[in-house]
Design a protein around this motif. Structure first.
Motif, PDB file in Angstrom:
ATOM      1  N   UNK B 553       0.842  -1.205   0.000  1.00 52.15           N
ATOM      2  CA  UNK B 553       0.000   0.000   0.000  1.00 52.15           C
ATOM      3  C   UNK B 553       0.869   1.243   0.000  1.00 52.15           C
ATOM      4  N   UNK B 554       1.914   1.258   0.839  1.00 52.41           N
ATOM      5  CA  UNK B 554       2.796   2.421   0.907  1.00 52.41           C
ATOM      6  C   UNK B 554       3.455   2.678  -0.432  1.00 52.41           C
ATOM      7  N   UNK B 555       3.874   1.600  -1.093  1.00 49.44           N
ATOM      8  CA  UNK B 555       4.527   1.761  -2.389  1.00 49.44           C
ATOM      9  C   UNK B 555       3.567   2.385  -3.388  1.00 49.44           C
ATOM     10  N   UNK B 556       2.333   1.906  -3.348  1.00 45.31           N
ATOM     11  CA  UNK B 556       1.329   2.452  -4.262  1.00 45.31           C
ATOM     12  C   UNK B 556       1.110   3.943  -3.982  1.00 45.31           C
ATOM     13  N   UNK B 557       0.954   4.242  -2.701  1.00 40.77           N
ATOM     14  CA  UNK B 557       0.689   5.636  -2.324  1.00 40.77           C
ATOM     15  C   UNK B 557       1.822   6.534  -2.785  1.00 40.77           C
ATOM     16  N   UNK B 558       3.033   6.031  -2.592  1.00 44.27           N
ATOM     17  CA  UNK B 558       4.183   6.841  -2.930  1.00 44.27           C
ATOM     18  C   UNK B 558       4.229   7.083  -4.430  1.00 44.27           C
ATOM     19  N   UNK B 559       3.980   6.021  -5.159  1.00 43.63           N
ATOM     20  CA  UNK B 559       4.052   6.124  -6.608  1.00 43.63           C
ATOM     21  C   UNK B 559       2.974   7.045  -7.159  1.00 43.63           C
ATOM     22  N   UNK B 560       1.785   6.911  -6.610  1.00 45.55           N
ATOM     23  CA  UNK B 560       0.654   7.702  -7.123  1.00 45.55           C
ATOM     24  C   UNK B 560       0.534   9.048  -6.420  1.00 45.55           C
ATOM     25  N   UNK B 561       1.416   9.277  -5.464  1.00 40.55           N
ATOM     26  CA  UNK B 561       1.383  10.518  -4.677  1.00 40.55           C
ATOM     27  C   UNK B 561      -0.003  10.740  -4.054  1.00 40.55           C
ATOM     28  N   UNK B 562      -0.498   9.717  -3.436  1.00 42.58           N
ATOM     29  CA  UNK B 562      -1.811   9.802  -2.790  1.00 42.58           C
ATOM     30  C   UNK B 562      -1.641   9.630  -1.294  1.00 42.58           C
ATOM     31  N   UNK B 563      -2.650  10.054  -0.568  1.00 42.54           N
ATOM     32  CA  UNK B 563      -2.653   9.723   0.850  1.00 42.54           C
ATOM     33  C   UNK B 563      -3.565   8.523   1.026  1.00 42.54           C
ATOM     34  N   UNK B 564      -3.413   7.885   2.167  1.00 48.11           N
ATOM     35  CA  UNK B 564      -4.136   6.636   2.365  1.00 48.11           C
ATOM     36  C   UNK B 564      -5.648   6.850   2.371  1.00 48.11           C
ATOM     37  N   UNK B 565      -6.059   8.092   2.634  1.00 49.42           N
ATOM     38  CA  UNK B 565      -7.495   8.392   2.625  1.00 49.42           C
ATOM     39  C   UNK B 565      -8.047   8.484   1.208  1.00 49.42           C
ATOM     40  N   UNK B 566      -7.142   8.631   0.262  1.00 50.72           N
ATOM     41  CA  UNK B 566      -7.608   8.874  -1.100  1.00 50.72           C
ATOM     42  C   UNK B 566      -7.761   7.603  -1.919  1.00 50.72           C
ATOM     43  N   UNK B 567      -7.369   6.469  -1.351  1.00 49.63           N
ATOM     44  CA  UNK B 567      -7.525   5.234  -2.122  1.00 49.63           C
ATOM     45  C   UNK B 567      -8.860   4.591  -1.790  1.00 49.63           C
ATOM     46  N   UNK B 568      -9.283   3.685  -2.661  1.00 51.98           N
ATOM     47  CA  UNK B 568     -10.622   3.140  -2.498  1.00 51.98           C
ATOM     48  C   UNK B 568     -10.664   1.945  -1.556  1.00 51.98           C
ATOM     49  N   UNK B 569      -9.479   1.432  -1.230  1.00 53.91           N
ATOM     50  CA  UNK B 569      -9.422   0.311  -0.298  1.00 53.91           C
ATOM     51  C   UNK B 569      -9.862   0.765   1.090  1.00 53.91           C
ATOM     52  N   UNK B 570     -10.748  -0.001   1.699  1.00 51.17           N
ATOM     53  CA  UNK B 570     -11.161   0.334   3.062  1.00 51.17           C
ATOM     54  C   UNK B 570     -10.449  -0.608   4.030  1.00 51.17           C
ATOM     55  N   UNK B 571     -10.284  -0.134   5.290  1.00 52.85           N
ATOM     56  CA  UNK B 571      -9.647  -1.003   6.291  1.00 52.85           C
ATOM     57  C   UNK B 571     -10.406  -2.330   6.410  1.00 52.85           C
ATOM     58  N   UNK B 572     -11.718  -2.244   6.292  1.00 52.84           N
ATOM     59  CA  UNK B 572     -12.558  -3.434   6.357  1.00 52.84           C
ATOM     60  C   UNK B 572     -12.124  -4.465   5.329  1.00 52.84           C
ATOM     61  N   UNK B 573     -11.898  -4.001   4.089  1.00 54.29           N
ATOM     62  CA  UNK B 573     -11.525  -4.920   3.015  1.00 54.29           C
ATOM     63  C   UNK B 573     -10.103  -5.422   3.160  1.00 54.29           C
ATOM     64  N   UNK B 574      -9.234  -4.571   3.729  1.00 51.18           N
ATOM     65  CA  UNK B 574      -7.878  -5.055   3.973  1.00 51.18           C
ATOM     66  C   UNK B 574      -7.929  -6.203   4.977  1.00 51.18           C
ATOM     67  N   UNK B 575      -8.729  -6.008   6.016  1.00 52.34           N
ATOM     68  CA  UNK B 575      -8.876  -7.054   7.028  1.00 52.34           C
ATOM     69  C   UNK B 575      -9.428  -8.327   6.384  1.00 52.34           C
ATOM     70  N   UNK B 576     -10.393  -8.135   5.506  1.00 53.27           N
ATOM     71  CA  UNK B 576     -11.019  -9.258   4.804  1.00 53.27           C
ATOM     72  C   UNK B 576      -9.984  -9.993   3.954  1.00 53.27           C
ATOM     73  N   UNK B 577      -9.190  -9.190   3.258  1.00 54.36           N
ATOM     74  CA  UNK B 577      -8.171  -9.740   2.374  1.00 54.36           C
ATOM     75  C   UNK B 577      -7.171 -10.570   3.170  1.00 54.36           C
ATOM     76  N   UNK B 578      -6.732  -9.975   4.285  1.00 56.81           N
ATOM     77  CA  UNK B 578      -5.739 -10.664   5.104  1.00 56.81           C
ATOM     78  C   UNK B 578      -6.315 -11.982   5.628  1.00 56.81           C
ATOM     79  N   UNK B 579      -7.551 -11.948   6.075  1.00 55.99           N
ATOM     80  CA  UNK B 579      -8.096 -13.191   6.624  1.00 55.99           C
ATOM     81  C   UNK B 579      -8.367 -14.200   5.509  1.00 55.99           C
TER      82      UNK B 579
END
Lengths: 549, 684
Positions: B553-579
């Protein structure tokens, strides 16, 4: 003593109507009031119809009854202004829109639209109060031709109520002075005697009201700048409680002391004017949120007055104001006024304010200190007159050296010195301590008394140039008024008598000091005093002929 | 015969009567099969799943490309990030350079060559904890091998460069000085920080302030200091000041006031600045921080002397469109300059908090981290954007040096004009070594009380102006504003609504088992920390969530010059993905693929898995089902089974392939292999 007492209005009316004055027996508290004053109040009064009445209400009545049009009224005042201005020079700028604004009011009357309470009332505004449609210079060359981007809150309120701002009145530069000789543009004359000063710094406003160039006027009072000229010019002047009227748009001299004040030819007009400009303003953090009472509602018509309308009112006569350095004529006028108050039912006693004499030096330190800061903004960088210079520091130096007059420079230097590191404690801080003392002693005196009285100035108007080169003598003239500013209290000055001088005598002002936000009481007492002060009419000789009928 | 058919056309149906086989197609098909065999033969079982069921070599290739091209992009981000974050710290230089080279090589391996100049600059940035390495121009004269030059050769080169400097502070002696500095001298550093508050309107009027607006468009009579205008206090400023005061563990003055600080300058419209003098709103606090691991780590606590409220000044715009910050000596504004200067008052009256530290700081890195922590703090509190480039966070640093053991402070020098934390670090270390050198050369009297500007280009501090005695600002209480009176309720209310502050957050992260590196990374940005906290709250594994956020995620943010609030991924889905990965529903690789979709397009993990199911494989994770398929394959291929058991163990791949085929590529490869080898070996 007797010769000091003159009553021009009496002369005037006597000559015209050949009236005579039946003697009237009076009761005196001899222990407190000197006998000499008896004579002053002797001329009595058949002129129950003649005590000053409210011009504002008269104008309103005649407009509503369609007896006169606003244009007629405006023209009457403007004609008189044009006639008297060459001698008095009270205005720095006269509005070109007055007649047009009067026409608009007449249009409203024709269309039966609602009229503001001040509709058709011509008002002079001291030139340190910002007006969007006229230059506002503060009497200083550094702001010559400066036109503000906004109306002061007080001016805006006046306009909202239908008033016509007739022009900008002369003053000592930024309000620093007691004669208007300190104006960067012109010296105003006293309508009672054009060789004399009208007082200051609001001398232009006082003279304009006195000469009936306008109905009422706004001034500003930092150390007596409304009250002293009111006294010199024989008009009513009111310094409201600090915070009662928004200072937004008033060019700051000493922010903790400055208030916008009112001039009128009657107490009623002054009260109506105060009411219309009072109240909280979100643009002034020091303006009070207290409710503004309807001062005019307290004015009782003289016809309904009881014999002792002020029965039980405790009046303290400040003993320190009736001693050395105060003209005898002034003292006796005040004592006569005191006896008049007693007649009205007041209980007059002498009170001592031990810190009174400390007020003057404390005032000059505080006012100079604040002014040295407040006047920093006049640097020629953004507005005002700029002197081109090689270096920035010279730009500042030259613009300010060129723009400010000597009195202003002196006070900036004094204030800068007083605030300097190492001197702050000895001057500014001590002056603040004195201020606290003054506030406490006023508080104590006003706990014992309903109002306090004193002269408004130690003398009547003096000659132009008389004190110009003696600043200390001029500063000493503020002794009666500065303490009130230090304490932030309201004070009303109204003419109470005359002393000898000029063609027809010079008016003397009585100062009434009230508790904070108790303007209502001052106005009520002042109104009764004025309505019952028999035999005095304070119209200067310059225009008396034109007005008498 | 009709004209020759295209090789990829299976049969000719052109005449509408009969189907004629296209001989070219048959040839092509044979070759393609062979090619496909070669490709699939090199694939691991895990990857095999991706290509099972695909018919042509082209399809196989595309599938592999789809699956792994992103991987290399990702890997590039990762490596780039590693490279840029890599610091020498306390590791020996040889090790540092070796690791650095490895990272560069890894990048080169995926086709992302870094050119030598850039490599050198990154390398030296990683070493830069001391100003002695700050002479890049000398370094770049050597084209090759620059990365492998030893400290010694670097020294030699910079020394010649430095000798041309007028101050004659030779590089060699500076280096020596710095080596010994910690033994003989100590630096005493105090910092005054101006934090621009992000209130909607200015401090004393209702003008909004927008950074970058056209000059003099965010102004009104009040902030322009027109005659008769009065300040009216914006109560939000008090709220923000109280927040910062509490967050810095200060004592609040329940009764404070404003004062006027008086001086003439064209950017100061009233001729005085409304500030707080003898009674600041907050005093006597402290700030805790952790130094970065690459600088050896460690916890520090620095005292906070005071926090007070004041207003900002405008800006002078010079003809060159250069904008200087507040102070320029009068003498610099000579005629020629003067007529090119205009004043922009947009910033005049913008609320500031001035935070003054105790002289507790001892080095450039400590100073830089102090400032960084202050930035984190104000961002956590939401009172400022803390942006140094925009001037929302400005640090004036007082540096003095004294021999160790001496209790009096040395003469302090103020350093200004540093617009990044790394510039602060470098500027202060430069200034320390400059002063120490003068000490060592017996020229202590050459250290004078002055303001020095950090010149980024030359990497040194230069005299801006000498102080001639103390400036007398003639402070006195601001009569236009009432006193600032706080009530206990008001303060308690604010205290109760303070967010979790960086220090508390870091300690908490430490407690839940994250490494210090992870802790510092996550707590650095309040949005990242919030994202992480939310994901953990939704049940994500702590360590895995940290890893995902810090790498992909950090790499993506850095490359796209975005903040974590600006991406469409939600913490909920990250948790889902991890599980999902943890539970074995999807592989890590598929997970990453989905992650990038989630980041860029949004959606849910579940929906994406289902959607992907149509075009690609999603694994069957039911062991019983896989077992069934394995049994069938084993039963269908008795010959091969026999061969396997005869020792031809390589055939396991064949069986795996067959099972994959059976499952239409959906069998979980790990599970499949596990069960398969159990089955194959169980009966042997």
């Amino acid at each position: 003593m007797l010769s000091a007492v003159q009553n021009p209005r009496l002369f005037l009316i006597q000559s015209r109507f050949h009236l005579h004055f039946p003697p009237k027996s009076r009761h005196f508290h001899r222990s407190k009031v000197p006998l000499a004053s008896q004579i002053l109040t002797e001329p009595q009064t058949l002129f129950s119809t003649l005590p000053p009445s409210s011009e504002i209400l008269t104008i309103r009545k005649s407009l509503l009854s369609r007896q006169r049009t606003a244009v007629e009224i405006a023209e009457e005042f403007l004609n008189r202004l044009r006639q008297t201005e060459p001698q008095i020079r009270s205005f720095l700028h006269v509005s070109e829109n007055a007649i047009r604004e009067a026409e608009e009011i007449d249009g409203k009357i024709e269309r039966n639209e609602e009229l503001g309470p001040l509709a058709g009332v011509l008002i002079g505004v001291k030139d340190n109060i910002c007006t969007i449609d006229m230059p506002s210079t503060g009497g200083s060359r550094i702001l010559a031709n400066y036109q503000p981007a906004f109306d002061a809150t007080a001016v805006k309120k006046l306009r909202d109520q239908g008033a016509i701002i007739v022009g900008k009145t002369n003053l000592d530069e930024f309000g620093m002075g007691s004669t208007t000789e300190g104006s960067g543009f012109q010296v105003t004359s006293n309508p009672w005697d054009v060789s004399r000063v009208p007082g200051g710094s609001s001398g232009g406003s006082a003279a304009a009201v006195s000469a009936r160039q306008c109905v009422v006027a706004l001034g500003s009072d930092t150390g007596g700048s409304v009250r002293q000229p009111a006294s010199f010019c024989g008009v009513v002047g009111l310094k409201p409680t600090y915070g009662r009227v928004s200072r937004f748009g008033l060019m700051a001299y000493a922010s903790s002391l400055d208030v916008i004040g009112c001039f009128g030819s009657s107490v009623a007009d002054t009260g109506i004017l105060l009411h219309s400009i009072s109240g909280h303003d979100r643009l002034d953090a020091t303006s009070s949120e207290r409710e503004v009472p309807d001062f005019a509602a307290q004015f009782i018509s003289e016809n309904f007055l009881e014999s002792k309308p002020l029965k039980g009112l405790r009046v303290g006569m400040i003993s320190e104001t009736l001693g050395d350095g105060v003209d005898k004529g002034v003292i006796s006028s005040i004592r006569v006024a005191a006896s008049h108050l007693e007649e009205l039912g007041c209980i007059v006693t002498e009170v001592s304010l031990p810190s009174f004499s400390l007020g003057l030096p404390a005032y000059y330190i505080l006012a100079s200190s604040e002014s040295s800061s407040n006047l920093s903004r006049y640097d020629g960088v953004r507005y005002g007159n700029q002197v081109a210079a090689d270096e920035l520091i010279s730009l500042y130096g030259a613009s300010r050296a060129n723009g400010f007059g000597p009195e202003v420079k002196m006070r900036i230097l004094m204030g800068t010195y007083a605030l300097s590191a190492g001197y702050y404690d000895a001057y500014y801080k001590r002056a603040q301590q004195v201020r606290t003392l003054v506030q406490k002693s006023f508080k104590a005196a006003l706990d014992e008394n309903d109002i306090l009285i004193s002269p408004a100035a130690p003398s009547a108007a003096y000659k132009i140039g008389e004190k110009k080169n003696d600043p200390l003598a001029m500063y000493a003239g503020d002794i009666m008024t500065v303490n009130v500013n230090l304490a932030g209290l309201p004070a009303l000055v109204l003419p109470c008598g005359f002393v000898e001088g000029g063609p027809t005598g010079l008016p003397v002002g009585l100062q009434m000091i009230g508790a904070a936000f108790d303007e209502g009481k001052l106005l009520k007492v002042g109104h009764i005093f004025e309505q019952t002060l028999q035999g005095c009419r304070f119209v200067p000789p310059l225009i008396a002929d034109g007005l008498a009928c | 015969m009709p004209e020759k058919l295209h090789p990829l056309t299976e049969a000719d149906v052109a005449d509408g009567k009969k189907v004629v086989a296209n001989p070219e197609y048959i040839v092509w098909r044979q070759t393609d099969r062979l090619l496909r065999g070669w490709i699939t033969g090199t694939l691991s079982e895990e990857v095999l799943g991706l290509v099972v069921g695909l018919d042509t070599s082209a399809e196989v290739w595309q599938a592999l490309l789809d699956a792994f091209s992103q991987e290399s992009q990702e890997r590039e981000f990762y490596l780039q990030q590693q490279l840029s974050l890599y610091r020498k710290g306390n590791t020996p230089l040889v090790d540092y350079i070796r690791t650095f080279k490895l990272l560069c090589d890894d990048l080169a391996a995926i086709g992302k060559l870094i050119d030598d100049r850039k490599m050198a600059s990154i390398c030296f940035r990683g070493i830069q904890t001391r100003p002695l390495f700050l002479y890049p121009s000398a370094l770049f004269t050597r084209k090759n091998g620059v990365l492998f030059c030893t400290m010694k050769s670097a020294q030699a080169q910079t020394a010649t460069h430095e000798n041309q400097q007028p101050q004659k502070v030779s590089y060699h002696s500076q280096a020596k000085t710095l080596e010994k500095i910690s033994h003989e001298y100590e630096a005493v550093i105090g910092i005054e920080t101006h934090v621009q508050l992000s209130t909607l309107t200015k401090a004393f009027c209702s003008c909004p302030y927008l950074y970058g607006s056209q000059p003099n468009t965010c102004v009104c009579p009040i902030c322009m200091g027109l005659p008769g205008a009065l300040p009216v206090f914006n109560s939000k400023v008090i709220e923000f000041a109280v927040k910062v005061g509490l967050a810095l563990n200060c004592n609040l003055s329940m009764n404070s006031k404003f004062d006027r600080k008086q001086y003439f300058y064209p950017d100061l419209p009233k001729g005085y600045q409304i500030s707080q003098f003898d009674i600041p709103i907050a005093t006597g606090g402290f700030i805790d921080l952790d130094l970065p691991m690459e600088f050896g780590g460690g916890h520090r606590r620095f005292g906070i002397t005071r926090v007070h409220m004041e207003e900002d000044a405008g800006k002078l715009l010079h003809s060159g469109n250069e904008s200087y910050s507040q102070e320029i000596p009068y003498s610099l504004l000579h005629l020629t300059h003067y007529y090119g200067i205009s004043v922009d008052l947009n910033r005049a009256g913008v609320p500031l908090l001035e935070v003054v530290s105790e002289p507790d700081i001892r080095s450039g890195i400590e100073a830089a981290e102090y400032a960084a922590e202050l930035q984190r703090l104000v961002r956590y509190l939401g009172v400022s954007n803390g942006n140094m480039q925009e001037g929302s966070l400005r640090c004036d640093v007082n540096v003095s040096v004294r021999p160790i053991g001496q209790s009096e402070f040395g003469t302090k020098v103020e350093v200004k004009n540093m617009n990044s934390f790394s510039a602060m670090n470098r500027a202060i270390d430069f200034e320390i070594s400059r002063q120490v050198l003068l000490h060592r050369q017996g020229q202590v009297d050459q250290i004078v009380q002055e303001t020095r500007l950090w010149e980024e280009g030359a990497q040194k501090t230069v005299t801006m102006r000498k102080k001639e005695g103390l400036a007398d600002y003639r402070y006195f209480p601001e009569p236009d504003l009432p006193e600032v009176i706080l009530t206990k309720e008001y303060v308690d209310n604010i205290r109760d609504t303070l967010p979790e502050l960086p220090e508390i957050k870091r300690r908490r992260y430490e407690k839940i088992g994250l490494s210090m590196q992870d802790v510092l990374f996550l707590a650095n940005d309040v949005n990242v920390a919030d994202f992480f906290d939310a994901a953990v709250e939704k049940g994500a594994d702590v360590k895995l969530a940290a890893n995902w956020i810090m790498s992909d995620i950090a790499a993506y943010l850095k490359n796209e010059k975005l903040s974590i609030n600006e991406i469409k991924l939600t913490p909920q889905e990250l948790a889902e993905l991890i599980s999902s990965i943890k539970g074995g529903t999807i592989s890590g690789k598929i997970g990453k693929e989905i992650l990038f979709e989630l980041i860029s397009k949004g959606g849910t993990v579940k929906a994406l898995i289902e959607e992907k199911d149509l075009v690609q494989a999603s694994y069957i994770v039911d062991p019983a089902e896989i077992e069934k398929m394995i049994d069938k394959v084993l039963a269908d291929n008795p010959k091969q089974l026999q061969q396997y058991r005869g020792g031809k163990t390589k055939l396991q791949g064949f069986f795996a392939g067959q099972v994959m085929k059976e499952s239409k590529g959906k069998a979980n490869p790990g599970l499949l292999n596990k069960i398969l080898s159990e089955k194959l070996n169980a009966k042997s």
